[in-house]
Structure formats: C-alpha cells, structure tokens
Design a protein around this motif. Sequence first.
Motif, PDB file in Angstrom:
ATOM      1  N   LEU A   1      -8.593  -4.605  -3.175  1.00  0.00           N
ATOM      2  CA  LEU A   1      -7.661  -3.391  -2.077  1.00  0.00           C
ATOM      3  C   LEU A   1      -6.886  -2.715  -2.458  1.00  0.00           C
ATOM      4  CD1 LEU A   1      -7.072  -2.767   0.649  1.00  0.00           C
ATOM      5  CD2 LEU A   1      -4.740  -4.663   0.830  1.00  0.00           C
TER       6      LEU A   1
ATOM      7  N   ALA B   1      -6.296   0.629   5.459  1.00  0.00           N
ATOM      8  CA  ALA B   1      -5.502   1.130   3.941  1.00  0.00           C
ATOM      9  C   ALA B   1      -6.117   2.358   4.176  1.00  0.00           C
ATOM     10  CB  ALA B   1      -6.433   0.327   2.911  1.00  0.00           C
TER      11      ALA B   1
ATOM     12  N   ILE C   1       0.575  -1.520  -0.558  1.00  0.00           N
ATOM     13  CA  ILE C   1       0.287   0.063  -0.215  1.00  0.00           C
ATOM     14  C   ILE C   1       0.410   1.240   0.158  1.00  0.00           C
ATOM     15  CG2 ILE C   1      -1.566   1.675   1.740  1.00  0.00           C
ATOM     16  CD1 ILE C   1      -3.308  -1.048   2.851  1.00  0.00           C
TER      17      ILE C   1
END
Length: 222
Positions: free
Chosen positions: A99, A134, A49
């Motif tokens: 995601l 996230a 991420i």
Amino acid sequence: MAFVSSLPDETVGPTVWQLHPEAYSAWPDICVSIMASESELTLGEKELIGAYSSALRGCRHCYTAHYPVAVAYGIDQELFQDIMRDPEDAPVDVKTRALLVFVKKLCDEPGTFSRADVERLMAAGWSERTASDAIKMSGLFAFMNVMMIGHGADDVDLTDIGPVHAIIRGRGKYGHGEGTGRQNVLLVMRESISKYGLFNTLKAIRRGRQLGVVGNKKKKAH
C-alpha cells in the motif's frame, strides 16, 4: 510565512478558506465522502495515506496535522521515519508495504503509474475498491497540499494539535477544526483528556487557539 498579505504569518487551512468561503463550501462534504466512507482500510491506515502522501509532496502543514492522528488511531510513530527512507524496507506486513509503495509511486511518479501498479497492490491482498480508495485519499490530500504550499502555509507545524485533531476526526462525520472543534470545544477537551492526558490536551488547545483552529477565537488576518 504566508505568501498572501491578507493572511496571518502562520496560516492554516480554515484561515485560507476564509479568503474565498464559497469556493471551499463543498470541501467538508468531499472529505466526509472520501475519508469517512466504508472501506477495508482502517482509520489509522487512511490517516497514514494522508500524512505520507503529504510528506512526499513536501507539505509539512498536512503531514504534521495528520501523522499524530494516524498514531492516535494505532499506527506506530516510528513507522513514519522508516517509510520516508524507503517503504520497501519498512518493518510492516506485506499488505501494508504494498500500500505504501503504491501511494509513493502515485505521488512521486504519476506519469509512470499504470495498471500493473494496481495489479501489484491487489496481488498483495487488497481489493480493487481499496486501490480506488487509496487513489481518492491521495488525491484529496494533493488538493490541500497544493493549497497550503501555494499560500505559503506548508511550513506550519501542527504536531501539538494531534490529540484534539484525533478526537475531532473521530466525532461523527470526520469533523474539521473549523466545525466540530469550534462548536464543541469543551466536549472535545474532556474526551482528549480521558484519552491522551491533561498535559497533551492543554498543549493542543493552546496551539489550536494560537492558530485560530480550536475554540471560537479567530486569529485576525493582516
């Protein structure tokens, strides 16, 4: 090249922090509270991420600092090329794809981000907590991306530091190069050699010393 005359041409995070140390004194603790907190995301997914969001924002410094760490934690290196083309077509499972799409929209189209985006992520199998994780991780890297881009440090390539960076990140409380790496460089080297080999470790140490982020040698500003 740095935009501030008091910084070296090749500027990295710890060097920027030295300009106003009091302003960045809380940064290590913020990183720990977000990146080292309990989560259903793996260490590799967390670094994915960070690297992916940095690449989307055009910060080479943070991207090259973190994608080797993600790879060291088990993320396929070729995945980065695939997701930069289109995360919707990335050869990953449904949850990971969701995601990545979530992070991309948060970075590229924050003005259109909505509850529906969170619900889609949860429909793919992630929890509400993971959606929040996230978001926090993307926001954490957004701060550093802006700091590096604004100071002219976004084009510095840190790929070679990957092995040592991965060791430092994995030691205790999500260590930083300006802390754990400097204080325990020999221990970091030994662990890196055992995991990534002598050649890669020496290359990492050499590049780290050149930039002043590994060991006690600091590169002087000018």
